[in-house]
Design a protein around this motif. Sequence first.
Motif, PDB file in Angstrom:
ATOM      1  N   TYR A  24       0.807  -1.214   0.000  1.00 30.20           N
ATOM      2  CA  TYR A  24       0.000   0.000   0.000  1.00 30.20           C
ATOM      3  C   TYR A  24       0.845   1.272   0.000  1.00 30.20           C
ATOM      4  N   ALA A  25       1.994   1.272   0.668  1.00 32.44           N
ATOM      5  CA  ALA A  25       2.809   2.480   0.792  1.00 32.44           C
ATOM      6  C   ALA A  25       3.801   2.663  -0.352  1.00 32.44           C
ATOM      7  N   CYS A  26       3.802   1.763  -1.312  1.00 28.59           N
ATOM      8  CA  CYS A  26       4.717   1.861  -2.448  1.00 28.59           C
ATOM      9  C   CYS A  26       4.177   2.885  -3.455  1.00 28.59           C
ATOM     10  N   PRO A  27       4.929   3.960  -3.743  1.00 23.34           N
ATOM     11  CA  PRO A  27       4.435   4.973  -4.684  1.00 23.34           C
ATOM     12  C   PRO A  27       4.247   4.433  -6.098  1.00 23.34           C
ATOM     13  N   HIS A  28       5.080   3.481  -6.495  1.00 24.65           N
ATOM     14  CA  HIS A  28       4.950   2.902  -7.840  1.00 24.65           C
ATOM     15  C   HIS A  28       3.687   2.045  -7.941  1.00 24.65           C
ATOM     16  N   CYS A  29       3.359   1.344  -6.860  1.00 26.00           N
ATOM     17  CA  CYS A  29       2.112   0.567  -6.832  1.00 26.00           C
ATOM     18  C   CYS A  29       0.910   1.500  -6.963  1.00 26.00           C
ATOM     19  N   TYR A  30       0.976   2.614  -6.247  1.00 22.42           N
ATOM     20  CA  TYR A  30      -0.115   3.586  -6.281  1.00 22.42           C
ATOM     21  C   TYR A  30      -0.311   4.153  -7.693  1.00 22.42           C
ATOM     22  N   LYS A  31       0.797   4.517  -8.354  1.00 29.53           N
ATOM     23  CA  LYS A  31       0.716   5.078  -9.703  1.00 29.53           C
ATOM     24  C   LYS A  31       0.197   4.064 -10.711  1.00 29.53           C
ATOM     25  N   LEU A  32       0.436   2.792 -10.443  1.00 34.67           N
ATOM     26  CA  LEU A  32       0.014   1.753 -11.379  1.00 34.67           C
ATOM     27  C   LEU A  32      -1.453   1.361 -11.215  1.00 34.67           C
ATOM     28  N   GLU A  33      -2.064   1.725 -10.085  1.00 39.94           N
ATOM     29  CA  GLU A  33      -3.445   1.318  -9.800  1.00 39.94           C
ATOM     30  C   GLU A  33      -4.431   1.653 -10.923  1.00 39.94           C
ATOM     31  N   PRO A  34      -4.444   2.887 -11.460  1.00 42.63           N
ATOM     32  CA  PRO A  34      -5.412   3.174 -12.539  1.00 42.63           C
ATOM     33  C   PRO A  34      -5.202   2.299 -13.768  1.00 42.63           C
ATOM     34  N   ALA A  84      -9.193   3.677  -0.779  1.00 42.67           N
ATOM     35  CA  ALA A  84      -9.158   4.575   0.380  1.00 42.67           C
ATOM     36  C   ALA A  84      -7.828   4.483   1.117  1.00 42.67           C
ATOM     37  N   ILE A  85      -7.292   3.272   1.256  1.00 40.80           N
ATOM     38  CA  ILE A  85      -6.013   3.091   1.942  1.00 40.80           C
ATOM     39  C   ILE A  85      -4.880   3.683   1.114  1.00 40.80           C
ATOM     40  N   PHE A  86      -4.891   3.430  -0.183  1.00 41.87           N
ATOM     41  CA  PHE A  86      -3.875   4.021  -1.059  1.00 41.87           C
ATOM     42  C   PHE A  86      -3.908   5.551  -0.968  1.00 41.87           C
ATOM     43  N   ASP A  87      -5.110   6.121  -1.051  1.00 42.85           N
ATOM     44  CA  ASP A  87      -5.232   7.589  -1.028  1.00 42.85           C
ATOM     45  C   ASP A  87      -4.797   8.177   0.307  1.00 42.85           C
ATOM     46  N   GLU A  88      -5.138   7.507   1.391  1.00 50.18           N
ATOM     47  CA  GLU A  88      -4.760   8.007   2.716  1.00 50.18           C
ATOM     48  C   GLU A  88      -3.234   8.121   2.829  1.00 50.18           C
ATOM     49  N   ILE A  89      -2.549   7.155   2.272  1.00 49.39           N
ATOM     50  CA  ILE A  89      -1.085   7.141   2.359  1.00 49.39           C
ATOM     51  C   ILE A  89      -0.448   8.123   1.381  1.00 49.39           C
ATOM     52  N   HIS A  90      -0.910   8.128   0.142  1.00 46.91           N
ATOM     53  CA  HIS A  90      -0.201   8.873  -0.908  1.00 46.91           C
ATOM     54  C   HIS A  90      -0.766  10.271  -1.163  1.00 46.91           C
ATOM     55  N   VAL A  91      -2.023  10.491  -0.860  1.00 45.87           N
ATOM     56  CA  VAL A  91      -2.615  11.814  -1.058  1.00 45.87           C
ATOM     57  C   VAL A  91      -2.593  12.617   0.233  1.00 45.87           C
ATOM     58  N   ARG A  92      -3.020  11.993   1.328  1.00 43.27           N
ATOM     59  CA  ARG A  92      -3.083  12.689   2.615  1.00 43.27           C
ATOM     60  C   ARG A  92      -1.803  12.547   3.432  1.00 43.27           C
TER      61      ARG A  92
END
Length: 215
Positions: free
Chosen positions: A57-67, A116-124
């Motif tokens: 969840y805290a990996c920025p590359h994982c977050y960017k790949l989600e969409p 929601a978990i991804f956004d909480e970590i990477h957006v907030r």
Amino acid sequence: MKKLTLIRVLSLFVFMFLAAGAPAQTPFEEEVHYFSIIPEQPGAEGDKVQVVEFFWYACPHCYKLEPHIGQWLERKPDAVEFVRIPAMFKRADVVLHAKTFYALTLMGVEDELNAAIFDEIHVRKNRLATAEDMEALLADKGVDVEAYRKAMKSFAVQTQSRRAEVLAGRFDIRGVPAFVVDGKYRTSGLEGDLQMQAIDYLIDKVIAEKRAKKQ
């Protein structure tokens, strides 16, 4: 002048003929864009192909790949099974996130809380590094915290977490996001749609290999 034009036309036809007969080059190379898993591990049964994503969840590359994963899931063939496995690196926050993934899956709410978990970590910028932080977020999202705590301690979550660690070792997962296609090939380190194209390429490769075995 006419003779020169005729030579040019004939040269063009020769070039087109040679180009048509030349083997097509794949944009993805083994040992560069993907790696064979040795020994091969079990994949999906029958004609299906399994795609496994190792993520954190805290990996920025994982977050960017989600969409990109979301778009890919909408178009993937029905014969392709997609499975998420959380990273189990030896860090308290990584283990917390992994067990949370399995606890929420056990509770049947993982799909609706994943973003929601991804956004909480990477957006907030709340890394959810402690159980208290994670519980506060889940309570805010309407999750029964007591049920979550029980799930976190459950035999099912402990078993799945251990299995995730074992599989990461078998597939030699050293970073995330990483993808394993049918227990045969691992790909990682590519950006956005290019990563999904590599996965599609490996899916086609596995399907062709399965067909070849039947002949």
